[in-house]
Design a protein around this motif. Sequence first.
Motif, mmCIF file in Angstrom:
data_model
loop_
_atom_site.group_PDB
_atom_site.id
_atom_site.type_symbol
_atom_site.label_atom_id
_atom_site.label_comp_id
_atom_site.label_asym_id
_atom_site.label_seq_id
_atom_site.Cartn_x
_atom_site.Cartn_y
_atom_site.Cartn_z
ATOM 1 N N SER A 1 2.088 24.746 -19.226
ATOM 2 C CA SER A 1 2.830 23.828 -18.353
ATOM 3 C C SER A 1 2.139 22.480 -18.172
ATOM 4 O O SER A 1 2.790 21.490 -17.852
ATOM 5 C CB SER A 1 3.082 24.468 -16.994
ATOM 6 N N SER A 2 0.830 22.416 -18.380
ATOM 7 C CA SER A 2 0.120 21.142 -18.230
ATOM 8 C C SER A 2 -0.477 20.679 -19.548
ATOM 9 O O SER A 2 -1.477 19.953 -19.565
ATOM 10 C CB SER A 2 -0.968 21.274 -17.170
ATOM 11 N N TYR A 3 0.136 21.091 -20.638
ATOM 12 C CA TYR A 3 -0.357 20.738 -21.959
ATOM 13 C C TYR A 3 0.706 19.986 -22.756
ATOM 14 O O TYR A 3 1.889 20.001 -22.437
ATOM 15 C CB TYR A 3 -0.738 21.999 -22.750
ATOM 16 N N ARG A 4 0.223 19.353 -23.787
ATOM 17 C CA ARG A 4 1.077 18.788 -24.819
ATOM 18 C C ARG A 4 0.809 19.589 -26.085
ATOM 19 O O ARG A 4 -0.341 19.900 -26.395
ATOM 20 C CB ARG A 4 0.716 17.311 -25.040
ATOM 21 N N SER B 1 5.318 16.957 -35.375
ATOM 22 C CA SER B 1 6.125 16.905 -34.152
ATOM 23 C C SER B 1 5.240 17.220 -32.955
ATOM 24 O O SER B 1 4.199 17.847 -33.096
ATOM 25 C CB SER B 1 7.271 17.918 -34.199
ATOM 26 N N ALA B 2 5.706 16.787 -31.787
ATOM 27 C CA ALA B 2 4.989 17.099 -30.554
ATOM 28 C C ALA B 2 5.969 17.198 -29.401
ATOM 29 O O ALA B 2 7.068 16.620 -29.451
ATOM 30 C CB ALA B 2 3.925 16.037 -30.262
ATOM 31 N N ILE B 3 5.552 17.924 -28.373
ATOM 32 C CA ILE B 3 6.365 18.063 -27.174
ATOM 33 C C ILE B 3 5.446 18.067 -25.967
ATOM 34 O O ILE B 3 4.386 18.696 -25.985
ATOM 35 C CB ILE B 3 7.224 19.352 -27.233
ATOM 36 N N THR B 4 5.831 17.304 -24.951
ATOM 37 C CA THR B 4 5.091 17.363 -23.702
ATOM 38 C C THR B 4 5.765 18.420 -22.837
ATOM 39 O O THR B 4 6.954 18.342 -22.547
ATOM 40 C CB THR B 4 5.104 16.000 -22.983
ATOM 41 N N ASP C 1 -3.136 19.932 -26.342
ATOM 42 C CA ASP C 1 -3.959 18.930 -25.695
ATOM 43 C C ASP C 1 -3.686 19.018 -24.208
ATOM 44 O O ASP C 1 -2.523 19.059 -23.795
ATOM 45 C CB ASP C 1 -3.597 17.546 -26.237
ATOM 46 N N SER C 2 -4.742 19.049 -23.402
ATOM 47 C CA SER C 2 -4.591 19.244 -21.957
ATOM 48 C C SER C 2 -4.206 17.937 -21.273
ATOM 49 O O SER C 2 -4.939 17.390 -20.466
ATOM 50 C CB SER C 2 -5.856 19.821 -21.347
ATOM 51 N N THR C 3 -3.044 17.430 -21.646
ATOM 52 C CA THR C 3 -2.491 16.239 -21.029
ATOM 53 C C THR C 3 -0.981 16.345 -21.018
ATOM 54 O O THR C 3 -0.400 17.007 -21.878
ATOM 55 C CB THR C 3 -2.904 14.960 -21.778
ATOM 56 N N THR C 4 -0.376 15.735 -20.052
ATOM 57 C CA THR C 4 1.081 15.690 -20.026
ATOM 58 C C THR C 4 1.590 14.310 -20.427
ATOM 59 O O THR C 4 2.780 14.051 -20.389
ATOM 60 C CB THR C 4 1.605 16.035 -18.629
ATOM 61 N N GLY C 5 0.660 13.421 -20.793
ATOM 62 C CA GLY C 5 1.032 12.069 -21.164
ATOM 63 C C GLY C 5 1.477 11.969 -22.605
ATOM 64 O O GLY C 5 1.496 12.935 -23.357
ATOM 65 N N THR C 6 1.822 10.748 -23.001
ATOM 66 C CA THR C 6 2.340 10.515 -24.347
ATOM 67 C C THR C 6 1.345 9.798 -25.250
ATOM 68 O O THR C 6 1.519 9.766 -26.457
ATOM 69 C CB THR C 6 3.625 9.686 -24.288
ATOM 70 N N TYR C 7 0.289 9.230 -24.673
ATOM 71 C CA TYR C 7 -0.666 8.468 -25.473
ATOM 72 C C TYR C 7 -1.334 9.353 -26.514
ATOM 73 O O TYR C 7 -1.845 10.423 -26.214
ATOM 74 C CB TYR C 7 -1.735 7.842 -24.566
ATOM 75 N N GLY C 8 -1.312 8.921 -27.750
ATOM 76 C CA GLY C 8 -2.035 9.613 -28.805
ATOM 77 C C GLY C 8 -1.411 10.903 -29.273
ATOM 78 O O GLY C 8 -2.109 11.744 -29.857
ATOM 79 N N TYR C 9 -0.104 11.059 -29.047
ATOM 80 C CA TYR C 9 0.519 12.345 -29.386
ATOM 81 C C TYR C 9 0.449 12.645 -30.874
ATOM 82 O O TYR C 9 0.533 13.795 -31.279
ATOM 83 C CB TYR C 9 1.970 12.393 -28.906
ATOM 84 N N ALA C 10 0.319 11.640 -31.714
ATOM 85 C CA ALA C 10 0.285 11.855 -33.162
ATOM 86 C C ALA C 10 -1.140 11.901 -33.723
ATOM 87 O O ALA C 10 -1.312 12.006 -34.935
ATOM 88 C CB ALA C 10 1.075 10.759 -33.866
ATOM 89 N N ASP C 11 -2.120 11.820 -32.869
ATOM 90 C CA ASP C 11 -3.521 11.782 -33.290
ATOM 91 C C ASP C 11 -4.110 13.185 -33.212
ATOM 92 O O ASP C 11 -4.312 13.713 -32.125
ATOM 93 C CB ASP C 11 -4.283 10.818 -32.379
ATOM 94 N N SER C 12 -4.426 13.771 -34.361
ATOM 95 C CA SER C 12 -4.950 15.131 -34.367
ATOM 96 C C SER C 12 -6.262 15.222 -33.598
ATOM 97 O O SER C 12 -6.580 16.280 -33.048
ATOM 98 C CB SER C 12 -5.151 15.614 -35.805
ATOM 99 N N GLY C 13 -7.005 14.135 -33.531
ATOM 100 C CA GLY C 13 -8.267 14.131 -32.813
ATOM 101 C C GLY C 13 -8.137 14.281 -31.313
ATOM 102 O O GLY C 13 -9.115 14.575 -30.620
ATOM 103 N N LYS C 14 -6.931 14.075 -30.802
ATOM 104 C CA LYS C 14 -6.693 14.210 -29.363
ATOM 105 C C LYS C 14 -6.492 15.653 -28.944
ATOM 106 O O LYS C 14 -6.512 15.960 -27.759
ATOM 107 C CB LYS C 14 -5.457 13.406 -28.958
ATOM 108 N N TYR C 15 -6.268 16.533 -29.896
ATOM 109 C CA TYR C 15 -5.939 17.922 -29.581
ATOM 110 C C TYR C 15 -7.197 18.788 -29.660
ATOM 111 O O TYR C 15 -7.849 18.852 -30.701
ATOM 112 C CB TYR C 15 -4.875 18.440 -30.538
ATOM 113 N N GLY C 16 -7.486 19.488 -28.584
ATOM 114 C CA GLY C 16 -8.711 20.268 -28.524
ATOM 115 C C GLY C 16 -8.559 21.734 -28.860
ATOM 116 O O GLY C 16 -9.551 22.430 -29.076
ATOM 117 N N TYR C 17 -7.334 22.201 -28.919
ATOM 118 C CA TYR C 17 -7.083 23.624 -29.163
ATOM 119 C C TYR C 17 -6.175 23.752 -30.375
ATOM 120 O O TYR C 17 -5.111 23.116 -30.419
ATOM 121 C CB TYR C 17 -6.426 24.274 -27.937
#
Length: 125
Positions: free
Chosen positions: A29-32, A48-51, A98-114
């Motif tokens: 619920s609090s991830y992207r 693709s990505a979904i918040t 990624d533990s964010t609900t924002g949209t910044y960097g949604y296409a950047d694989s480096g932003k995703y920690g899991y």
Amino acid sequence: VQLQASGGGLVQAGGSLRLSCAASGRTLSSYRVGWFRQAPGKEYEFVSAITWSSGFTYHADPVKGRFTISRDNAKNTVYLQMNSLKPEDTAVYYCAADSTTGTYGYADSGKYGYWGQGTLVTVSS
């Protein structure tokens, strides 16, 4: 959070597959959540990505109109419906969170920690 990707396989061009990304350990619920793919000899490519909280979705240009990302709150699972598959869609597909609900960097694989373990999609011509 642990991610388990599944649903890959061999399909003919023009066919469809649905990938699943099941999460455990925490609610999404609090991830992207994003899907990335890696073809042989190539770098990771955003798909693709979904918040989770807002339901905003994003699709890379090569898959727009063919792929759809969605979520199931009750199952804590994200899906990637892939239609009109092409041979160039052949790759290992990974889901990531990624533990964010924002949209910044949604296409950047480096932003995703899991990351999940990947599932192979092969599209034959």
